[in-house]
Scaffold this motif. Structure first.
Motif, PDB file in Angstrom:
ATOM      1  N   GLY A  60      -0.936  -2.130  16.686  1.00 27.57           N
ATOM      2  CA  GLY A  60      -2.357  -1.374  16.499  1.00 27.57           C
ATOM      3  C   GLY A  60      -2.737  -0.068  15.875  1.00 27.57           C
ATOM      4  N   ASP A  61      -1.650   0.359  14.852  1.00 26.22           N
ATOM      5  CA  ASP A  61      -1.850   1.392  14.117  1.00 26.22           C
ATOM      6  C   ASP A  61      -2.621   1.188  12.839  1.00 26.22           C
ATOM      7  OD1 ASP A  61      -1.762   3.813  12.809  1.00 26.22           O
ATOM      8  OD2 ASP A  61       0.530   4.049  13.140  1.00 26.22           O
ATOM      9  N   PHE A  62      -3.788   1.041  12.785  1.00 25.76           N
ATOM     10  CA  PHE A  62      -4.849   0.608  11.682  1.00 25.76           C
ATOM     11  C   PHE A  62      -4.617   1.708  10.464  1.00 25.76           C
ATOM     12  CE2 PHE A  62      -6.436  -1.698  15.015  1.00 25.76           C
ATOM     13  CZ  PHE A  62      -6.326  -3.007  14.763  1.00 25.76           C
ATOM     14  N   ALA A  63      -4.379   2.918  10.773  1.00 26.36           N
ATOM     15  CA  ALA A  63      -4.372   3.875   9.744  1.00 26.36           C
ATOM     16  C   ALA A  63      -3.353   3.687   9.025  1.00 26.36           C
ATOM     17  CB  ALA A  63      -4.454   5.377  10.249  1.00 26.36           C
ATOM     18  N   ALA A  64      -2.128   3.459   9.716  1.00 29.28           N
ATOM     19  CA  ALA A  64      -0.906   3.172   9.040  1.00 29.28           C
ATOM     20  C   ALA A  64      -0.759   1.923   8.166  1.00 29.28           C
ATOM     21  CB  ALA A  64       0.310   3.398   9.936  1.00 29.28           C
ATOM     22  N   ALA A  65      -1.452   0.927   8.723  1.00 29.83           N
ATOM     23  CA  ALA A  65      -1.636  -0.439   7.732  1.00 29.83           C
ATOM     24  C   ALA A  65      -2.549   0.069   6.760  1.00 29.83           C
ATOM     25  CB  ALA A  65      -2.146  -1.376   8.963  1.00 29.83           C
ATOM     26  N   PHE A  66      -3.413   0.634   6.733  1.00 24.80           N
ATOM     27  CA  PHE A  66      -4.326   0.912   5.641  1.00 24.80           C
ATOM     28  C   PHE A  66      -3.445   1.678   4.417  1.00 24.80           C
ATOM     29  CE2 PHE A  66      -7.590   3.182   3.277  1.00 24.80           C
ATOM     30  CZ  PHE A  66      -8.360   2.102   2.716  1.00 24.80           C
ATOM     31  N   HIS A  67      -2.663   2.471   5.137  1.00 25.91           N
ATOM     32  CA  HIS A  67      -1.801   3.443   4.259  1.00 25.91           C
ATOM     33  C   HIS A  67      -0.918   2.713   3.527  1.00 25.91           C
ATOM     34  CE1 HIS A  67       1.346   6.254   2.849  1.00 25.91           C
ATOM     35  NE2 HIS A  67       0.383   7.072   2.838  1.00 25.91           N
ATOM     36  N   ASP A  68      -0.229   1.296   4.082  1.00 22.93           N
ATOM     37  CA  ASP A  68       0.862   0.912   3.335  1.00 22.93           C
ATOM     38  C   ASP A  68       0.298  -0.165   2.391  1.00 22.93           C
ATOM     39  OD1 ASP A  68       2.802   1.615   5.523  1.00 22.93           O
ATOM     40  OD2 ASP A  68       2.207   0.043   6.747  1.00 22.93           O
TER      41      ASP A  68
ATOM     42  N   PRO B  52       1.516  -5.720  -6.211  1.00 27.32           N
ATOM     43  CA  PRO B  52       0.235  -5.714  -5.518  1.00 27.32           C
ATOM     44  C   PRO B  52       0.390  -6.156  -3.860  1.00 27.32           C
ATOM     45  CG  PRO B  52      -0.136  -6.874  -7.377  1.00 27.32           C
ATOM     46  CD  PRO B  52       1.254  -6.722  -7.146  1.00 27.32           C
ATOM     47  N   ALA B  53       1.356  -6.670  -3.316  1.00 30.73           N
ATOM     48  CA  ALA B  53       1.832  -7.043  -2.204  1.00 30.73           C
ATOM     49  C   ALA B  53       2.643  -6.104  -1.352  1.00 30.73           C
ATOM     50  CB  ALA B  53       2.394  -8.534  -1.901  1.00 30.73           C
ATOM     51  N   CYS B  54       3.460  -5.255  -2.370  1.00 31.01           N
ATOM     52  CA  CYS B  54       4.497  -4.186  -1.524  1.00 31.01           C
ATOM     53  C   CYS B  54       3.638  -3.519  -0.436  1.00 31.01           C
ATOM     54  CB  CYS B  54       4.955  -3.201  -2.595  1.00 31.01           C
ATOM     55  SG  CYS B  54       6.300  -3.690  -3.606  1.00 31.01           S
ATOM     56  N   GLY B  55       4.261  -3.363   0.603  1.00 31.80           N
ATOM     57  CA  GLY B  55       3.954  -2.672   1.770  1.00 31.80           C
ATOM     58  C   GLY B  55       3.219  -3.706   2.759  1.00 31.80           C
ATOM     59  N   GLY B  56       3.249  -4.879   2.305  1.00 29.37           N
ATOM     60  CA  GLY B  56       2.721  -6.061   3.430  1.00 29.37           C
ATOM     61  C   GLY B  56       3.546  -6.291   4.703  1.00 29.37           C
ATOM     62  N   THR B  57       4.768  -5.994   4.513  1.00 33.00           N
ATOM     63  CA  THR B  57       5.514  -6.110   5.819  1.00 33.00           C
ATOM     64  C   THR B  57       5.308  -5.128   6.803  1.00 33.00           C
ATOM     65  OG1 THR B  57       7.253  -7.470   4.529  1.00 33.00           O
ATOM     66  CG2 THR B  57       7.911  -6.486   6.760  1.00 33.00           C
ATOM     67  N   ARG B  58       5.323  -3.973   6.056  1.00 27.64           N
ATOM     68  CA  ARG B  58       5.005  -2.633   7.227  1.00 27.64           C
ATOM     69  C   ARG B  58       3.763  -2.662   7.462  1.00 27.64           C
ATOM     70  NH1 ARG B  58       7.387  -0.544   2.555  1.00 27.64           N
ATOM     71  NH2 ARG B  58       5.409   0.339   1.665  1.00 27.64           N
ATOM     72  N   MET B  59       2.639  -3.155   6.744  1.00 27.13           N
ATOM     73  CA  MET B  59       1.274  -3.346   7.237  1.00 27.13           C
ATOM     74  C   MET B  59       1.063  -4.139   8.205  1.00 27.13           C
ATOM     75  SD  MET B  59      -1.755  -4.861   5.081  1.00 27.13           S
ATOM     76  CE  MET B  59      -1.281  -6.581   5.526  1.00 27.13           C
ATOM     77  N   THR B  60       1.809  -5.362   8.351  1.00 30.71           N
ATOM     78  CA  THR B  60       1.736  -6.398   9.167  1.00 30.71           C
ATOM     79  C   THR B  60       2.404  -5.777  10.713  1.00 30.71           C
ATOM     80  OG1 THR B  60       1.981  -8.209   7.561  1.00 30.71           O
ATOM     81  CG2 THR B  60       2.735  -8.502  10.023  1.00 30.71           C
ATOM     82  N   TYR B  61       3.551  -4.850  10.463  1.00 28.60           N
ATOM     83  CA  TYR B  61       4.275  -4.410  11.685  1.00 28.60           C
ATOM     84  C   TYR B  61       3.169  -3.382  12.429  1.00 28.60           C
ATOM     85  CZ  TYR B  61       7.331  -1.377  14.396  1.00 28.60           C
ATOM     86  OH  TYR B  61       7.881  -0.599  15.426  1.00 28.60           O
ATOM     87  N   ASP B  62       2.433  -2.687  11.329  1.00 26.58           N
ATOM     88  CA  ASP B  62       1.659  -1.537  11.800  1.00 26.58           C
ATOM     89  C   ASP B  62       0.391  -2.297  12.545  1.00 26.58           C
ATOM     90  OD1 ASP B  62       3.134   0.540  11.188  1.00 26.58           O
ATOM     91  OD2 ASP B  62       2.309   0.787   9.312  1.00 26.58           O
ATOM     92  N   LEU B  63      -0.035  -3.241  12.051  1.00 23.27           N
ATOM     93  CA  LEU B  63      -1.308  -4.122  12.658  1.00 23.27           C
ATOM     94  C   LEU B  63      -0.951  -4.667  13.819  1.00 23.27           C
ATOM     95  CD1 LEU B  63      -2.859  -6.041   9.652  1.00 23.27           C
ATOM     96  CD2 LEU B  63      -3.882  -4.176  10.968  1.00 23.27           C
ATOM     97  N   MET B  64       0.196  -5.346  14.052  1.00 22.43           N
ATOM     98  CA  MET B  64       0.873  -5.819  15.385  1.00 22.43           C
ATOM     99  C   MET B  64       0.733  -4.752  16.451  1.00 22.43           C
ATOM    100  SD  MET B  64       3.461  -8.919  14.444  1.00 22.43           S
ATOM    101  CE  MET B  64       4.837  -7.872  14.254  1.00 22.43           C
TER     102      MET B  64
END
Length: 130
Positions: A66-74, A52-64
């Motif tokens: 400013g890429d919200f679409a990629a964060a949502f995809h992660d 359930p948490a896979c992609g959390g590191t990529r999501m955090t990187y994308d949020l930092m």
């Protein structure tokens, strides 16, 4: 020094400092590129499935960055539910600690069942849909 470590604000401040240190490192380390020195999900390593948490590191990187679409995809669920919950609980922990009180939230049986059930359903959906 001992009194400072025993103060209720010490654990949330230490967690905040560790999180900021991790964020500083992650800022310049793109987890989308192979060969980065970042931990791999042990569940994914052992099974090849997404937890359930896979992609959390990529999501955090994308949020930092400013890429919200990629964060949502992660990791959509972690972004929609986990980030606000962590911000609320972490903020509340810090505020209560600064007020000199200990904060120990409790979900209870129903809350625990809801969190675990949501995580299991999300893991199944992620692995079936891809």
């Amino acid at each position: 020094m001992r009194a400072a470590r025993a103060h209720p604000a010490a654990p949330p401040l230490a967690a905040l400092a560790a999180g900021l240190a991790g964020a500083v490192y992650l800022w310049g380390t793109n987890p989308h590129q192979a060969g980065q020195w970042l931990p791999r999900c042990p569940f994914n390593w052992a099974t090849g499935l997404l937890c359930p948490a896979c992609g959390g590191t990529r999501m955090t990187y994308d949020l930092m960055h400013g890429d919200f679409a990629a964060a949502f995809h992660d990791n959509a669920l972690l972004l929609a539910l986990g980030v606000p919950a962590a911000a609320y609980l972490g903020g509340r922990w810090l505020v209560e600690g600064l007020r000199g009180r200990r904060y120990r939230p409790s979900l209870g049986r129903t809350g625990t069942a809801v969190v675990l059930g949501t995580a299991v359903v999300w893991a199944v959906v992620r692995n079936l849909v891809g």
